[in-house]
Scaffold this motif. Sequence first.
Motif, short mmCIF file in Angstrom:
data_model
loop_
_atom_site.label_atom_id
_atom_site.label_comp_id
_atom_site.label_asym_id
_atom_site.label_seq_id
_atom_site.Cartn_x
_atom_site.Cartn_y
_atom_site.Cartn_z
N PHE A 148 11.11 4.12 -1.91
CA PHE A 148 11.39 3.23 -1.51
C PHE A 148 11.86 3.24 -0.24
CE2 PHE A 148 14.67 -0.48 -0.98
CZ PHE A 148 13.91 -1.32 -0.92
N LEU A 149 13.55 4.46 -0.04
CA LEU A 149 13.97 4.40 1.50
C LEU A 149 14.02 4.74 1.83
CD1 LEU A 149 17.54 5.11 -0.44
CD2 LEU A 149 16.80 3.31 0.12
N THR A 150 12.54 5.86 2.14
CA THR A 150 11.39 6.10 2.79
C THR A 150 10.63 5.12 3.94
OG1 THR A 150 9.94 6.65 1.80
CG2 THR A 150 11.68 8.59 2.34
N LEU A 151 10.59 4.18 3.18
CA LEU A 151 10.41 3.00 3.59
C LEU A 151 10.57 2.29 5.20
CD1 LEU A 151 7.45 0.85 2.57
CD2 LEU A 151 9.83 -0.57 1.83
N THR A 152 8.96 2.41 6.25
CA THR A 152 9.33 2.30 7.15
C THR A 152 8.37 0.45 7.91
OG1 THR A 152 8.51 3.92 8.08
CG2 THR A 152 11.02 4.45 7.94
N TYR A 153 8.82 0.21 8.57
CA TYR A 153 7.04 -0.47 9.06
C TYR A 153 7.59 -0.27 10.71
CZ TYR A 153 5.06 -4.19 9.56
OH TYR A 153 3.29 -5.26 10.02
N HIS A 154 6.50 -0.53 11.00
CA HIS A 154 6.60 -0.43 13.19
C HIS A 154 8.47 0.67 13.60
CE1 HIS A 154 3.21 -1.98 13.63
NE2 HIS A 154 3.50 -3.29 13.05
N GLY A 155 8.51 1.39 12.89
CA GLY A 155 9.63 2.61 12.87
C GLY A 155 11.36 1.91 12.71
N GLY A 156 11.02 0.97 12.44
CA GLY A 156 12.52 -0.08 11.38
C GLY A 156 12.92 0.25 10.36
N ASN A 157 13.91 0.90 10.05
CA ASN A 157 14.47 1.18 8.30
C ASN A 157 14.13 -0.12 6.96
OD1 ASN A 157 16.80 0.08 8.37
ND2 ASN A 157 17.62 1.39 9.39
N THR B 111 0.90 -1.50 0.09
CA THR B 111 -0.20 0.18 -0.19
C THR B 111 0.70 1.44 0.05
OG1 THR B 111 -1.91 -1.55 0.85
CG2 THR B 111 -1.53 1.28 1.00
N PHE B 112 1.80 1.09 1.10
CA PHE B 112 3.29 2.83 1.14
C PHE B 112 3.18 2.99 -0.32
CE2 PHE B 112 7.31 3.76 1.31
CZ PHE B 112 7.00 4.86 1.81
N LEU B 113 3.46 1.80 -0.79
CA LEU B 113 4.56 1.71 -2.42
C LEU B 113 3.88 1.54 -3.07
CD1 LEU B 113 7.01 -1.37 -2.38
CD2 LEU B 113 7.28 1.20 -1.58
N GLU B 114 2.77 2.27 -3.48
CA GLU B 114 1.46 1.85 -4.98
C GLU B 114 0.99 3.85 -4.20
OE1 GLU B 114 -1.34 -0.90 -4.09
OE2 GLU B 114 -0.33 -2.44 -5.48
N ARG B 115 1.02 4.02 -3.12
CA ARG B 115 0.48 5.57 -2.73
C ARG B 115 1.73 6.57 -3.41
NH1 ARG B 115 -0.80 4.45 2.80
NH2 ARG B 115 1.47 5.15 3.10
N CYS B 116 3.24 5.86 -2.81
CA CYS B 116 4.24 6.27 -3.01
C CYS B 116 3.84 6.67 -5.01
CB CYS B 116 5.51 5.50 -3.42
SG CYS B 116 6.09 6.49 -1.35
N SER B 117 3.28 5.46 -5.84
CA SER B 117 3.72 5.58 -7.12
C SER B 117 2.32 5.96 -7.63
CB SER B 117 3.95 4.19 -7.56
OG SER B 117 2.33 3.90 -7.47
N ALA B 118 1.17 6.76 -6.68
CA ALA B 118 -0.27 7.47 -6.88
C ALA B 118 0.44 8.94 -7.33
CB ALA B 118 -1.06 7.36 -6.19
N ASP B 119 1.59 9.58 -6.41
CA ASP B 119 2.09 10.66 -6.05
C ASP B 119 3.05 10.81 -7.61
OD1 ASP B 119 0.59 10.66 -3.93
OD2 ASP B 119 2.67 10.69 -2.76
N THR B 120 4.13 10.09 -8.21
CA THR B 120 5.03 10.17 -8.93
C THR B 120 4.37 10.56 -10.39
OG1 THR B 120 5.14 8.35 -9.63
CG2 THR B 120 6.28 8.83 -8.02
N GLU B 121 4.76 11.25 -11.26
CA GLU B 121 4.47 11.19 -12.25
C GLU B 121 4.59 9.87 -13.80
OE1 GLU B 121 7.85 13.60 -13.34
OE2 GLU B 121 7.38 15.05 -11.73
#
Length: 125
Positions: free
Chosen positions: A102-111, A83-93
Amino acid sequence: PIGTASGVADLVSSTLDSSIAFYDAIQNVKSNNRSVREFREATSSLSRVLSSLRETPARFEVDLSALQTLLHRCRRLCEECTTFLERCSADTENDRPTLRDFLTLTYHGGNVEQLRLLLAAYTST
């Protein structure tokens, strides 16, 4: 019990579907960065293990109910990250997440690296 066995089989199948969707979302990240490549391999490995696990109860009399909690967590992780990656792709051209996304992807505070290690732990369990 039959109900437990079929419930676990359904859970394995839905977790596999989630891991494949997550892999597909990572494939869309427009980067060949080492972290992205390693992440692609981790999700691919997870999908292979889940695929084998899905076939196990049909071939052998094995009770996989002890894996229910782990499978729930794994499925949730895959769904949330997809869902996070799909939301990111919706924000790009160009409808593809960028390396920065991708590098901002975090899960429960982890990198990203901690997330990859968590996927590896699910795969090895």
